[in-house]
Design a protein around this motif. Structure first.
Motif, short mmCIF file in Angstrom:
data_model
loop_
_atom_site.label_atom_id
_atom_site.label_comp_id
_atom_site.label_asym_id
_atom_site.label_seq_id
_atom_site.Cartn_x
_atom_site.Cartn_y
_atom_site.Cartn_z
N GLY A 70 1.04 -1.29 -0.02
CA GLY A 70 0.09 0.03 -0.05
C GLY A 70 0.90 1.21 0.08
N THR A 71 1.96 1.15 0.81
CA THR A 71 3.00 2.38 0.69
C THR A 71 3.32 2.49 -0.75
OG1 THR A 71 3.37 2.02 3.12
CG2 THR A 71 4.93 3.39 1.70
N LEU A 72 3.80 1.62 -1.30
CA LEU A 72 4.43 1.48 -2.51
C LEU A 72 3.49 2.10 -3.56
CD1 LEU A 72 6.72 -1.64 -2.93
CD2 LEU A 72 7.31 0.81 -2.30
N TRP A 73 2.42 1.62 -3.51
CA TRP A 73 1.26 2.37 -4.36
C TRP A 73 0.88 3.81 -3.97
CZ3 TRP A 73 -2.49 0.80 -8.10
CH2 TRP A 73 -2.50 -0.66 -8.50
N VAL A 74 0.76 4.16 -2.90
CA VAL A 74 0.34 5.62 -2.79
C VAL A 74 1.51 6.49 -3.07
CG1 VAL A 74 -0.18 7.17 -0.71
CG2 VAL A 74 -1.26 4.72 -0.78
N ILE A 75 2.70 6.14 -2.41
CA ILE A 75 3.91 7.03 -3.00
C ILE A 75 4.35 7.20 -4.32
CG2 ILE A 75 6.25 7.06 -2.52
CD1 ILE A 75 4.71 8.18 -0.25
N ALA A 76 4.08 5.93 -5.21
CA ALA A 76 4.14 5.97 -6.50
C ALA A 76 3.16 7.08 -7.09
CB ALA A 76 4.23 4.61 -7.17
N LEU A 77 1.86 6.81 -6.95
CA LEU A 77 1.02 7.66 -7.37
C LEU A 77 1.14 9.19 -6.65
CD1 LEU A 77 -2.19 5.51 -7.21
CD2 LEU A 77 -1.19 6.13 -9.13
N THR A 78 1.69 9.34 -5.90
CA THR A 78 1.95 10.86 -5.31
C THR A 78 2.93 11.33 -6.14
OG1 THR A 78 1.17 10.20 -3.01
CG2 THR A 78 2.62 12.22 -3.26
N ALA A 79 4.15 10.62 -6.35
CA ALA A 79 4.96 11.02 -7.19
C ALA A 79 4.45 11.59 -8.47
CB ALA A 79 6.04 10.12 -7.27
N LEU A 80 3.70 10.66 -9.29
CA LEU A 80 3.21 11.00 -10.51
C LEU A 80 2.23 12.13 -10.61
CD1 LEU A 80 2.21 7.28 -11.82
CD2 LEU A 80 4.21 8.54 -12.43
N ILE A 81 1.54 12.57 -9.32
CA ILE A 81 0.67 13.61 -9.36
C ILE A 81 1.50 14.77 -9.24
CG2 ILE A 81 -1.41 14.57 -8.59
CD1 ILE A 81 -2.35 11.82 -8.17
N SER A 82 2.33 14.85 -8.16
CA SER A 82 2.89 16.12 -7.61
C SER A 82 4.17 16.37 -8.20
CB SER A 82 3.26 15.76 -5.92
OG SER A 82 4.15 14.97 -5.87
N LEU A 83 4.95 15.71 -8.70
CA LEU A 83 6.32 16.00 -9.51
C LEU A 83 5.90 16.77 -10.70
CD1 LEU A 83 8.67 13.09 -8.40
CD2 LEU A 83 8.12 15.16 -7.16
N PRO A 84 5.20 16.28 -11.61
CA PRO A 84 5.08 17.07 -12.75
C PRO A 84 4.38 18.36 -12.66
CG PRO A 84 4.59 14.64 -13.19
CD PRO A 84 4.62 14.90 -11.88
N THR A 85 3.36 18.30 -11.84
CA THR A 85 2.47 19.31 -11.64
C THR A 85 3.46 20.43 -10.66
OG1 THR A 85 0.56 18.06 -11.46
CG2 THR A 85 0.37 20.19 -10.36
N GLY A 86 3.96 20.03 -9.79
CA GLY A 86 4.86 21.02 -9.06
C GLY A 86 5.94 21.51 -9.80
#
Length: 303
Positions: A87-103
């Motif tokens: 679950g941690t890997l899923w959440v962190i991977a999706l967080t990176a996909l959303i936040s890094l390009p946007t930020g």
């Protein structure tokens, strides 16, 4: 004696010895105070790691990531935290996909394209600065009321990833802007002088030079998201999960939440398992920070 001869003699004359700078007692005390503060912080960190390793030494084996958690004290010896790791890997991977390009895209716009004299750009910058200091539990309440209930995504992986992305997005933007500001203006001016457009200059000259700072800020932001528990408690991660998530709409749990659930149990076996999970979480954080250092050093050598 002519003026030229006098000038030559003045140059040839040995200069007076440089007097050593006098060391003031206040400066020595200030330096010792800084070193003492660093030593205290490092001592607390070492004590935490040593205590966690000592407490969970018997559970630092393959059972930790191969077995599912349990709620029964009779089965805790063979239990692990596999569902929390996945679950941690899923959440962190999706967080990176959303936040890094946007930020990063937001930082490029605000630093390279935005007109700071416009009121809406100043308002945007002010909001980003303020959002960086908002407590994480506020983002959890926002995710619970808006994303989970109004939008209807429920207590799922994608909801957690969106909330954590909103949490770390100001950090990613601020770190990326600082990295872009650190790139010398001479690089931009030389690129423009050769006929490059603003986008070509940004993409081929500025961004590669800013990658070390951006990578460091991004990894630190994701490390914060990895250790967050408060917003996820409101988003259903505290539920006892004995299976791995397999989609964006799956229920989930994470390592901080699993540690929180284990610590609540009075049995010593659960405490040992919690300590082992803490060591695993610290190890993941250490790997992420090491990756940031490697990326930074690799790109710094090119520039």
């Amino acid at each position: 004696m002519t003026a030229a001869a006098a000038a030559r003699e003045a140059v040839a004359a040995p200069s007076p010895p440089l007097t050593q700078r006098r060391i003031r007692p206040g400066e020595i005390l200030f330096r010792l105070a800084l070193q003492l503060c660093l030593l205290i912080a490092f001592a607390f960190l070492v004590a935490l790691v040593v205590f966690a390793v000592y407490k969970g030494w018997n559970r630092l084996d393959a059972r930790l990531w191969q077995q599912m958690p349990t709620g029964r004290a009779s089965r805790v010896e063979s239990a692990g935290v596999q569902s929390a790791i996945t679950g941690t890997l899923w959440v962190i991977a999706l967080t990176a996909l959303i936040s890094l390009p946007t930020g990063i895209a937001s930082a490029i716009y605000m630093e390279e394209y935005a007109d700071n004299t416009r009121w809406y750009n100043r308002l945007l910058e002010l909001n980003i600065q303020n959002l960086a200091g908002v407590p994480s539990i506020v983002f959890g309440i926002l995710g619970l009321g808006l994303i989970a209930r109004v939008i209807g995504l429920g207590f799922t992986v994608i909801t957690a990833a969106i909330v954590l992305s909103l949490l770390v997005l100001p950090t990613v933007i601020i770190a990326s802007r600082e990295a872009l500001r650190a790139v010398p203006q001479s690089i931009r001016q030389a690129s423009y002088a050769l006929g490059a457009t603003r986008w070509q200059t940004t993409a081929r000259q500025v961004l590669p030079a800013a990658i070390p700072g951006m990578a460091t800020g991004a990894i630190l932001a994701l490390s914060r998201a990895l250790g967050e528990a408060a917003p996820l408690i409101l988003l259903g991660a505290v539920t006892f999960i004995r299976f791995n998530p397999d989609s964006l709409l799956s229920t989930y749990t994470t390592l901080p939440i699993q540690i929180y659930n284990l610590i609540k149990e009075p049995q010593a076996e659960f405490q040992e398992l919690a300590a082992a999970a803490i060591v695993l979480l610290l190890g993941i954080l250490l790997l992420m920070n090491s990756a940031a250092i490697v990326i930074r050093n690799k790109f710094q050598k090119r520039w």
